[in-house]
Design an enzyme around this catalytic site. Sequence first.
Site, mmCIF file in Angstrom:
data_model
loop_
_atom_site.group_PDB
_atom_site.id
_atom_site.type_symbol
_atom_site.label_atom_id
_atom_site.label_comp_id
_atom_site.label_asym_id
_atom_site.label_seq_id
_atom_site.Cartn_x
_atom_site.Cartn_y
_atom_site.Cartn_z
ATOM 1 N N CYS A 87 0.835 -1.201 0.000
ATOM 2 C CA CYS A 87 0.000 0.000 0.000
ATOM 3 C C CYS A 87 0.876 1.259 0.000
ATOM 4 O O CYS A 87 1.557 1.527 -0.963
ATOM 5 C CB CYS A 87 -0.992 -0.036 1.149
ATOM 6 S SG CYS A 87 -2.355 1.115 0.906
ATOM 7 N N HIS A 195 -3.632 -5.572 1.054
ATOM 8 C CA HIS A 195 -2.987 -5.748 2.361
ATOM 9 C C HIS A 195 -2.996 -7.212 2.814
ATOM 10 O O HIS A 195 -3.891 -7.608 3.570
ATOM 11 C CB HIS A 195 -3.755 -4.945 3.414
ATOM 12 C CG HIS A 195 -3.523 -3.475 3.333
ATOM 13 N ND1 HIS A 195 -2.463 -2.859 3.960
ATOM 14 C CD2 HIS A 195 -4.212 -2.499 2.710
ATOM 15 C CE1 HIS A 195 -2.515 -1.556 3.731
ATOM 16 N NE2 HIS A 195 -3.565 -1.311 2.963
ATOM 17 N N GLU A 197 -1.237 -8.489 5.068
ATOM 18 C CA GLU A 197 -1.078 -8.539 6.534
ATOM 19 C C GLU A 197 -2.413 -8.348 7.255
ATOM 20 O O GLU A 197 -2.494 -8.582 8.453
ATOM 21 C CB GLU A 197 -0.026 -7.513 6.993
ATOM 22 C CG GLU A 197 -0.503 -6.073 7.144
ATOM 23 C CD GLU A 197 -0.688 -5.345 5.823
ATOM 24 O OE1 GLU A 197 -0.553 -5.977 4.760
ATOM 25 O OE2 GLU A 197 -0.984 -4.134 5.860
#
Lengths: 228, 83
Positions: A87, A195, A197
Amino acid sequence: MKAAVIVFPGSNCDRDMAHALQDFTDVKTVDLIPHTAESVDRYDAIFLPGGFSYGDYLRSGAIARFAPVMESVVSEAKKGKTVVGICNGFQILLEAGLLPGAMKRNTNLKYICRTVNVKVENSGTRFTSDYEEGEVLRIPIAHGDGNYECDEQTYETLKMNHRIVFSYESDVNGSTGRIAGITNEAGNVLGMMPHPERAMETLLGSEDGRGLFTSVYHHWRDTHVVTT
Amino acid sequence: MVNVHVYITLKEGVLDPQGKAVQHSLTALGYEGVEEVKVGKWIKLEVAEGSDLDARIESMCEQLLANPVIENYTYQVEREAQV
């Protein structure tokens, strides 16, 4: 493997990134490294997290790219170390010139925050070896400037060399070629808008992001650990 | 000191989502004949005068103020009239 997660003023995914590495791979050390650090040369992999470094002032990533730590990040990347920008991290890598192209405002001018289908276009990279080629992942996106832009020649080069690693299954932000993630020519630097994560636990929506972190770890293990 | 006005716009051929949205809005408001709208940035700098002024401004634009991959820049130097 030792991993560094760089913390810029305004980063907000640094803890999630560290958690993903620490709790879902066998990475030995994960350190949060401030933007003022002089060197990251003792780390095997460097992660640039999402967020709004320097308030996204001027352009996303434009100011972070000149943070003191970035000189070392760039030189380690050029040495072939693994560098992942997610990002805002991707935006910083673009501004730093480690990856080609630039980000524009999303076509619909809105900040888009939702889980989308992300296709693994190339499972032959150190970032995606634990995925299947063509696998469709459920991964959240959260960005206002994710509309990837590059000239035609760059796009053809990316395509021809299988450097488009992730793509959106449908057009979400106007990106050229529905690009969601690309690598550099040498294949050691990855930038992606989704994302992973934030996709580590089924309970929280998806665990499809795990493969990215395990791939990076397995790549390091396979190239650094001698098994007898 | 002189004032320098830097204007940053997306390059020709790079689709400008903000410009498009503004154009649509103007048309919706009944303003006819608005063929194209571009949205860019204006940055005002107060910098020391010098013979290398142009070189310095261009370097600032290339390095930080504009992203040469998708943006163009122009600038004007505003010198106060000598009294």
